[in-house]
Motif scaffolding. Structure first.
Motif, PDB file in Angstrom:
ATOM      1  N   SER A  77       0.848  -1.198   0.000  1.00 15.16           N
ATOM      2  CA  SER A  77       0.000   0.000   0.000  1.00 15.16           C
ATOM      3  C   SER A  77       0.880   1.244   0.000  1.00 15.16           C
ATOM      4  N   THR A  78       1.924   1.218   0.840  1.00 13.86           N
ATOM      5  CA  THR A  78       2.846   2.365   0.917  1.00 13.86           C
ATOM      6  C   THR A  78       3.561   2.566  -0.417  1.00 13.86           C
ATOM      7  N   ILE A  79       3.997   1.451  -1.033  1.00  9.95           N
ATOM      8  CA  ILE A  79       4.644   1.560  -2.356  1.00  9.95           C
ATOM      9  C   ILE A  79       3.663   2.164  -3.366  1.00  9.95           C
ATOM     10  N   ALA A  80       2.396   1.695  -3.340  1.00 11.83           N
ATOM     11  CA  ALA A  80       1.407   2.164  -4.315  1.00 11.83           C
ATOM     12  C   ALA A  80       1.218   3.677  -4.241  1.00 11.83           C
ATOM     13  N   TRP A  81       1.056   4.204  -3.009  1.00 10.71           N
ATOM     14  CA  TRP A  81       0.817   5.666  -2.953  1.00 10.71           C
ATOM     15  C   TRP A  81       2.094   6.483  -3.080  1.00 10.71           C
ATOM     16  N   SER A  82       3.222   5.941  -2.542  1.00 10.94           N
ATOM     17  CA  SER A  82       4.455   6.732  -2.643  1.00 10.94           C
ATOM     18  C   SER A  82       4.980   6.761  -4.078  1.00 10.94           C
ATOM     19  N   ALA A  83       4.820   5.654  -4.812  1.00  8.53           N
ATOM     20  CA  ALA A  83       5.224   5.650  -6.225  1.00  8.53           C
ATOM     21  C   ALA A  83       4.315   6.574  -7.043  1.00  8.53           C
ATOM     22  N   SER A  84       3.048   6.676  -6.641  1.00  5.10           N
ATOM     23  CA  SER A  84       2.134   7.610  -7.312  1.00  5.10           C
ATOM     24  C   SER A  84       2.582   9.051  -7.071  1.00  5.10           C
ATOM     25  N   VAL A  85       2.957   9.348  -5.812  1.00  6.16           N
ATOM     26  CA  VAL A  85       3.451  10.699  -5.491  1.00  6.16           C
ATOM     27  C   VAL A  85       4.711  10.989  -6.291  1.00  6.16           C
ATOM     28  N   HIS A  86       5.595   9.983  -6.367  1.00  5.19           N
ATOM     29  CA  HIS A  86       6.844  10.130  -7.102  1.00  5.19           C
ATOM     30  C   HIS A  86       6.569  10.451  -8.581  1.00  5.19           C
ATOM     31  N   LYS A  87       5.565   9.832  -9.142  1.00 13.46           N
ATOM     32  CA  LYS A  87       5.198  10.080 -10.548  1.00 13.46           C
ATOM     33  C   LYS A  87       4.608  11.468 -10.725  1.00 13.46           C
ATOM     34  N   GLY A  88       3.964  11.959  -9.684  1.00 21.37           N
ATOM     35  CA  GLY A  88       3.370  13.291  -9.749  1.00 21.37           C
ATOM     36  C   GLY A  88       2.055  13.292 -10.509  1.00 21.37           C
ATOM     37  N   VAL A  89       1.375  14.431 -10.432  1.00 18.87           N
ATOM     38  CA  VAL A  89       0.095  14.568 -11.135  1.00 18.87           C
ATOM     39  C   VAL A  89       0.363  14.521 -12.635  1.00 18.87           C
ATOM     40  N   GLN A  90      -0.344  13.673 -13.356  1.00 24.50           N
ATOM     41  CA  GLN A  90      -0.141  13.521 -14.797  1.00 24.50           C
ATOM     42  C   GLN A  90      -0.567  14.796 -15.541  1.00 24.50           C
ATOM     43  N   GLU A  91       0.099  15.057 -16.689  1.00 32.32           N
ATOM     44  CA  GLU A  91      -0.135  16.328 -17.405  1.00 32.32           C
ATOM     45  C   GLU A  91      -1.599  16.505 -17.812  1.00 32.32           C
ATOM     46  N   ASP A  92      -2.157  15.460 -18.428  1.00 29.86           N
ATOM     47  CA  ASP A  92      -3.520  15.605 -18.963  1.00 29.86           C
ATOM     48  C   ASP A  92      -4.547  14.960 -18.028  1.00 29.86           C
ATOM     49  N   VAL A  93      -4.296  15.088 -16.701  1.00 24.05           N
ATOM     50  CA  VAL A  93      -5.175  14.407 -15.734  1.00 24.05           C
ATOM     51  C   VAL A  93      -6.595  14.979 -15.786  1.00 24.05           C
ATOM     52  N   GLN A  94      -7.572  14.070 -15.701  1.00 22.88           N
ATOM     53  CA  GLN A  94      -8.979  14.497 -15.709  1.00 22.88           C
ATOM     54  C   GLN A  94      -9.724  13.832 -14.552  1.00 22.88           C
ATOM     55  N   TYR A  95     -10.540  14.620 -13.876  1.00 16.27           N
ATOM     56  CA  TYR A  95     -11.289  14.074 -12.730  1.00 16.27           C
ATOM     57  C   TYR A  95     -12.771  13.887 -13.032  1.00 16.27           C
ATOM     58  N   GLY A  96     -13.152  14.145 -14.280  1.00 18.77           N
ATOM     59  CA  GLY A  96     -14.559  13.936 -14.656  1.00 18.77           C
ATOM     60  C   GLY A  96     -14.848  12.446 -14.744  1.00 18.77           C
ATOM     61  N   TYR A  97     -16.125  12.086 -14.868  1.00 17.37           N
ATOM     62  CA  TYR A  97     -16.479  10.663 -14.980  1.00 17.37           C
ATOM     63  C   TYR A  97     -16.031  10.118 -16.328  1.00 17.37           C
ATOM     64  N   LYS A  98     -15.572   8.868 -16.306  1.00 19.85           N
ATOM     65  CA  LYS A  98     -15.008   8.249 -17.507  1.00 19.85           C
ATOM     66  C   LYS A  98     -16.078   7.904 -18.544  1.00 19.85           C
ATOM     67  N   ALA A  99     -17.233   7.410 -18.052  1.00 19.08           N
ATOM     68  CA  ALA A  99     -18.285   6.970 -18.975  1.00 19.08           C
ATOM     69  C   ALA A  99     -18.823   8.174 -19.752  1.00 19.08           C
ATOM     70  N   LYS A 100     -19.135   7.947 -21.026  1.00 19.56           N
ATOM     71  CA  LYS A 100     -19.623   9.034 -21.886  1.00 19.56           C
ATOM     72  C   LYS A 100     -21.115   9.277 -21.661  1.00 19.56           C
ATOM     73  N   SER A 101     -21.849   8.219 -21.291  1.00 17.00           N
ATOM     74  CA  SER A 101     -23.300   8.374 -21.138  1.00 17.00           C
ATOM     75  C   SER A 101     -23.671   8.469 -19.657  1.00 17.00           C
ATOM     76  N   THR A 102     -24.837   9.049 -19.400  1.00 17.78           N
ATOM     77  CA  THR A 102     -25.318   9.158 -18.013  1.00 17.78           C
ATOM     78  C   THR A 102     -25.529   7.776 -17.411  1.00 17.78           C
ATOM     79  N   SER A 103     -26.141   6.864 -18.196  1.00 19.81           N
ATOM     80  CA  SER A 103     -26.412   5.522 -17.673  1.00 19.81           C
ATOM     81  C   SER A 103     -25.097   4.820 -17.323  1.00 19.81           C
ATOM     82  N   GLY A 104     -24.091   4.976 -18.174  1.00 24.62           N
ATOM     83  CA  GLY A 104     -22.774   4.382 -17.907  1.00 24.62           C
ATOM     84  C   GLY A 104     -22.188   4.900 -16.607  1.00 24.62           C
TER      85      GLY A 104
END
Length: 449
Positions: A199-226
């Motif tokens: 768990s520590t490796i998973a989050w610390s390696a994520s921190v090490h990678k940093g926030v990705q350039e084209d990061v998006q926090y919107g919902y992945k599904a294109k449709s409302t039902s999805g």
């Protein structure tokens, strides 16, 4: 001889009159759950960590991506509080009848719902939970071994995941012959340490990678039902992550207990330590993983992380070691149930051979199912909602209401009814999302690939 024995025994311990025959006693001493009662409180801590912090933690960033920031954080935190509360109730109820211990979840169910009905309510759910966890862990173990192989040796010939599941299963053909919970405490301790490590490796390696350039926090599904279906599925993934309740009474059964010093004291201490570890594993992985990768995160965060190579390879190996321990923790109550039925109902003689055959058949069965249906994320959300929600979120509350009968509209009454309502909503919604995802993934899936 016998007539002198009974009164002496009763004088000796007024609270705990042992009414079992010598044969029943021998059988209880042979069965995995009741054979050893000398565990320390820290055994319960790492057994609980091993049972709780499973492969589910690696799917939490993906669940966050489907829930979004607001609902995601709320559901994670509320789940932590609710499941800690229901776990406390189970620890309390282990010895609420003086001189009797409810060593197994279904025994508590029988106390609440009656002999027959209690079995029918609890056993199918508990078996579904434990067997499904074992199947999912077969898949996780195989996936992580394959990932480790592919990272360490990128130019090697690709090997099917099916074979890695077989390799993972081969360990259990040996380990599953350890007789009881105390005998797997070493495996369990290693697993608990590993869960904190990866768990520590998973989050610390994520921190090490940093926030990705084209990061998006919107919902992945294109449709409302999805989006809605994905939201439902994510609820199941979170429920799956909090699934230690199914083995908590069985773990508590290994702790010694006297009227002066009941087992709930040391057990609760162990549970609190375990829940602090759970918070240290779950929250950073879920929130940091989502923060860094947004909705492009995979359903297993370690697959998203490619670099640094040696660290991710290590993390995958840690997952394998952890899942070996977790598999054993969840398999032990199943072995107990199977062996109880064989010995008590079908009158088989307790023997090494009986245990050898039944346990090998069980491991082979979970291996076969894991090889046949390895849709990891979808399985999590389907089973998470369908069987984990009841046994974790609201069955303890229902039993508490029946047995303790808190005053109507009192705090305890309100708290339990709130948990029950939340749990039922979860049980209804999560499998819908999970089933839909299984159907979608099954369309493109080839058997034994």
């Amino acid at each position: 001889m016998k007539s002198h024995q009974a009164p002496a025994d009763q004088n000796h311990a007024p609270n705990t009159v042992d009414r079992r025959t010598a044969k029943e006693k021998a059988i209880d001493d042979w069965l995995p759950i009741t054979s050893s009662r000398n565990a320390k409180w820290w055994y319960s801590a790492f057994h609980n960590v091993t049972a709780m912090v499973g492969a589910g933690v690696l799917g939490l960033p993906y669940a966050m991506a489907e829930l979004g920031w607001g609902p995601g954080v709320a559901i994670m935190v509320v789940s932590w509080i609710v499941t800690l509360y229901t776990l406390w109730q189970m620890v309390e109820m282990h010895e609420m009848v003086p001189g009797k211990r409810f060593d197994r979840y279904h025994e508590l169910g029988q106390q609440a719902f009656g002999e027959k009905l209690g079995l029918w309510i609890v056993v199918p759910q508990q078996l579904l939970v434990e067997v499904s966890v074992n199947i999912i862990y077969m898949v996780t173990g195989g996936q992580s071994l394959k990932k480790f192989h592919d990272i360490v040796c990128p130019e090697c010939k690709s090997i099917k995941q099916t074979y890695f599941i077989m390799i993972f299963a081969s360990v259990h053909f040996v380990l599953s012959h350890l007789p009881n919970f105390n005998s797997i405490s070493g495996v369990s301790l290693a697993a608990a340490v590993m869960s904190l490590s990866y768990s520590t490796i998973a989050w610390s390696a994520s921190v090490h990678k940093g926030v990705q350039e084209d990061v998006q926090y919107g919902y992945k599904a294109k449709s409302t039902s999805g989006t809605v279906f994905n939201f439902f599925a994510a609820l199941g993934e979170v429920a799956f992550a909090y699934a230690g309740h199914n083995v908590v009474l069985e773990i508590q059964a290994t702790i010694p207990s006297t009227p002066e010093k009941p087992s709930k004291g040391p057990m609760w201490r162990g549970v609190l330590v375990a829940y602090i570890v759970v918070a240290l594993c779950y929250f950073p992985v879920a929130f940091i993983g989502y923060w860094m990768f947004g909705n492009s995160v995979e359903d297993n965060i370690l697959i998203t992380l490619e670099r640094p190579v040696w660290l991710i390879a290590t993390a995958n190996m840690f997952v394998v070691i952890h899942v070996i321990g977790s598999y054993q923790i969840y398999a032990m109550p199943v072995f107990d149930m199977i062996e109880t039925v064989l010995v008590k109902k079908l009158k088989f003689t307790p023997s090494f051979m009986l245990r050898f055959i039944t346990r090998n058949v069980y491991v082979a069965f979970t291996m076969f199912l894991g090889m046949t249906f390895p849709f990891f994320g979808a399985l999590l959300s389907f089973f998470g909602g369908f069987v984990f929600a009841p046994t974790t979120y609201f069955l303890p509350c229902v039993i508490w209401l029946i047995i303790h009968k808190p005053r109507k509209y009192s705090l305890s009454w309100f708290t339990n009814w709130t948990c029950i309502v939340l749990g039922v909503i979860l049980m209804v919604l999560a499998p819908i999302g999970g089933l839909r995802r299984i159907i979608i993934e099954a369309n493109t899936y080839e058997f034994y690939s």
